[in-house]
Design a protein around this motif. Structure first.
Motif, PDB file in Angstrom:
ATOM      1  N   GLN A   1       1.470  -1.448 -10.333  1.00 28.14           N
ATOM      2  CA  GLN A   1       0.715  -1.218 -10.452  1.00 28.14           C
ATOM      3  C   GLN A   1       0.067  -0.257 -10.119  1.00 28.14           C
ATOM      4  N   ALA A   2       0.434   0.796  -9.747  1.00 24.53           N
ATOM      5  CA  ALA A   2      -0.369   2.338  -9.445  1.00 24.53           C
ATOM      6  C   ALA A   2       0.334   3.350 -10.603  1.00 24.53           C
ATOM      7  N   GLY A   3       1.355   2.095 -11.356  1.00 21.85           N
ATOM      8  CA  GLY A   3       1.701   3.203 -12.338  1.00 21.85           C
ATOM      9  C   GLY A   3       2.669   3.809 -12.901  1.00 21.85           C
ATOM     10  N   GLY A   4       3.573   3.934 -11.632  1.00 19.35           N
ATOM     11  CA  GLY A   4       4.258   4.323 -10.730  1.00 19.35           C
ATOM     12  C   GLY A   4       6.072   3.767 -11.455  1.00 19.35           C
TER      13      GLY A   4
ATOM     14  N   ALA B   1       1.658   1.649  -4.014  1.00 20.65           N
ATOM     15  CA  ALA B   1       0.732   2.075  -4.879  1.00 20.65           C
ATOM     16  C   ALA B   1       0.714   3.503  -4.176  1.00 20.65           C
ATOM     17  N   ARG B   2       0.880   4.448  -2.321  1.00 14.66           N
ATOM     18  CA  ARG B   2       0.634   5.500  -2.397  1.00 14.66           C
ATOM     19  C   ARG B   2       1.634   6.526  -3.174  1.00 14.66           C
TER      20      ARG B   2
ATOM     21  N   GLU C   1       0.936  -0.944  -0.380  1.00 18.90           N
ATOM     22  CA  GLU C   1       0.488  -0.152   0.468  1.00 18.90           C
ATOM     23  C   GLU C   1       1.108   1.075  -0.128  1.00 18.90           C
TER      24      GLU C   1
ATOM     25  N   ALA D   1       3.126   6.262  -5.330  1.00 19.26           N
ATOM     26  CA  ALA D   1       3.924   5.814  -7.015  1.00 19.26           C
ATOM     27  C   ALA D   1       2.485   6.687  -7.158  1.00 19.26           C
ATOM     28  N   SER D   2       1.210   6.714  -6.785  1.00 18.50           N
ATOM     29  CA  SER D   2       0.152   7.805  -7.046  1.00 18.50           C
ATOM     30  C   SER D   2       0.456   9.096  -7.168  1.00 18.50           C
ATOM     31  N   ARG D   3       1.103   9.712  -5.829  1.00 17.99           N
ATOM     32  CA  ARG D   3       1.756  10.618  -6.193  1.00 17.99           C
ATOM     33  C   ARG D   3       2.844  11.527  -6.475  1.00 17.99           C
TER      34      ARG D   3
END
Lengths: 156, 156, 156, 156
Positions: D51-54, D24-25, D21, D27-29
Motif C-alpha cells: 500500500q506504500a507502493g513498495g 509501510a515504513r 506499520e 517501503a516508504s524508505r
C-alpha cells in the motif's frame, strides 16, 4: 505469469540476443522474468525485462547479493549453489531454455518432471521440450502453454 | 566411496535386475549406495546392496521415513521433493544412472555440472555420460572413474 | 529410532563428555545418531555412537566429505550451509540439544515447529524443551518421548 | 536494502498492526520487504509495504503460488516447507521479528548465526536481538544496523 529464462552464464552473442529479446517480450506482456541472477543468458534476459519496465527476479546460488547482475530488480541470495536451479523452476509457471549447458539441462529436467511447460531455443533435444526458432515464437509458445494449463476452455 | 544409483521409481524388469546387481557389486566392494529411497530402481539397488551386507542410504523426498523402501539401511526424510535429487548427487562421489526418467536426467545433469563422473546404463545419451552395457562394466567404470579422480599417480 | 544430537562445534569439556555419553547410550539401545557432522558436540556424539558400535550419520554443511569428523559412519555433504540444520531435524524422530549456540537454537526451533520432541541438556530454556540434567536422563526421555509419539496405548 | 519481516501466521491484532506499520515504513524508505508469504504477520507486513507502493516478496513454503496472500508483489513457491525460513533470512540484510512462534524463533536463530542484525518487537528475548517497543523504532534500528554493517564511516 512467471517465466524462468534459463541458460548458461557464458553464452554466445546469438544466445545473448535471443535472451534479451525474450526478456523484453515477456516483460512487455506483463510476465515476471525469473533467472539464476548471474551473467550470460541470465543477465541478458534480465536486461531485456528491466529495460522494458518489467520485473527480473534473480535467485542467486551464493550468499552475496552483490553477485547479481545489474539488471536484476529483485536479487535473492539462496546459498544453495546449483540447487537453486530447482528453485528457479519452482518459481516459474513456464520455463524457456536457451543453449546447452548442464545447469540448463538440470532445469529442463526438473521442469518436465514437475509437469511444467518447457520452451527451448537451441537447447537440449529432450522429449517434452517445445523447440522453437526464435524469441517471438518462444514467448508465443510460453503464453500459449501457460494458457492451456491454467485457463481451461469453459463451454456452456 | 559413495555411489548414487539413480533411476525411475517405476522401472522395467531389466532395469530392476541391472540396479540390483549394481547395488550388490558396489556393496561387495565396500561402496555405500545412495538412492532416493523409493521404489523401482532405488529399491532394487538398495536390495542388492543390503543383501550383500552393505549400506544403502535413502534420501527421501517427503517428510515420512515410512515411505522408504524396506531395503534402505539409513532412511533420511528431507522434505525437499524433487530437490532431494540434488542432495543425492552431492552425497555421491560417482553417479550410476539407469533408465530414462526426467528425475534421473536432472541427477545426471547436476552431477555433470558438479564435475562428478556419471556412468549410464540405458540412460540419456548426454555428452559426458560414460555409457556401459551392464552392471559389471558399470561398477568397473565407477571405481575407475573414482580412482582417476581421487588417487593421482604418485611418482618418485 | 533416529536421534539428532545437536550442539556447538566449539564446546566445553563438560558438553563434550555429555554428548559422547549420549551418543554411546543411544547407539547401545539401537538408535541411529544424526549430527551436523563437524566438530565439538557433533564429533563427541558421533564418537560415542561409533565406539558403541552404532551408526553416526553426519549431514555436512559443505560439499566436501572430508570435512566430516572421523567418527561419522555415514558422511553426507549437502552444500546447504546452515540450512542443513533443517535436514538434521527432518532426519530425526527426536532431537537432543546440548549447549547454547545459535545454530543449536535454530534446530530446537525447527524441531518444535515440526512437533518433534526436543530434550535439552544445558541448552536454551524454550517452552516445549524437555530440560534434563545429564546423559542418562536425556536418553531416557528421548526414548520415552518417541514411544509416546509412535506407540499409542491401545486399550479396548 | 531487503528486510525480512518474520512472525506468526496467526497473530494478535496488535502484532498485525505493528507488522503493517513496519511494512509501510520500510517501503516508504525504499526497502524491499521479504516474508514467508502467508497470513498473519506476513500478510500485514506485505499489505503495509504494497500500500506504500513498495515491493513485498513472499517466499512460500509450498509449491502453489496461490497460497500467497494478496499483498505479495512477487510470490515465489519454494516447496521447502519450513526450510524456506532459512531462505527468508538469506534474502534479507536485516530481520525484524514480531511475536513468539517457533518458526519465528528459527528465523531469529538463523539470522543471528549468519551475523545479520535482528530487531525484535515482542519476540523471543534471545541475546543478540535488538528489542524495540514499536514500529517506528523497529525501522529506525533496522536502518541503523544496516548502515553500521554496510557503510562504515570513512574519516581521514
Amino acid at each position: 505469469m512467471y517465466v524462468a529464462v534459463v541458460g548458461p552464464g557464458t553464452a554466445t552473442e546469438e544466445e545473448l540476443a535471443v535472451a534479451e529479446e525474450i526478456g523484453a517480450r515477456l516483460a512487455s506482456r506483463g510476465a515476471v522474468v525469473v533467472t539464476g541472477g548471474l551473467g550470460g543468458v541470465m543477465q541478458a534476459a534480465s536486461r531485456g525485462a528491466a529495460q522494458a519496465g518489467g520485473g527480473a527476479v534473480g535467485l542467486l546460488p551464493g550468499l552475496d547479493r552483490a553477485e547479481a547482475n545489474q539488471w536484476v530488480t529483485i536479487a535473492l541470495p539462496t546459498g544453495l549453489g546449483e540447487l537453486r536451479n530447482g528453485l528457479v523452476v519452482r518459481a516459474a509457471d513456464v520455463v524457456i531454455a536457451i543453449g546447452g549447458a548442464y545447469g540448463t539441462l538440470s532445469e529442463v529436467a526438473l521442469a518436465l518432471k514437475a509437469g511444467k511447460p518447457v520452451v527451448g531455443v537451441g537447447t537440449w533435444a529432450i522429449e517434452g521440450v517445445l523447440a522453437v526458432v526464435g524469441p517471438e515464437e518462444a514467448v508465443e509458445r510460453a503464453f500459449a502453454a501457460f494458457g492451456q494449463r491454467c485457463v481451461p476452455t469453459q463451454r456452456p
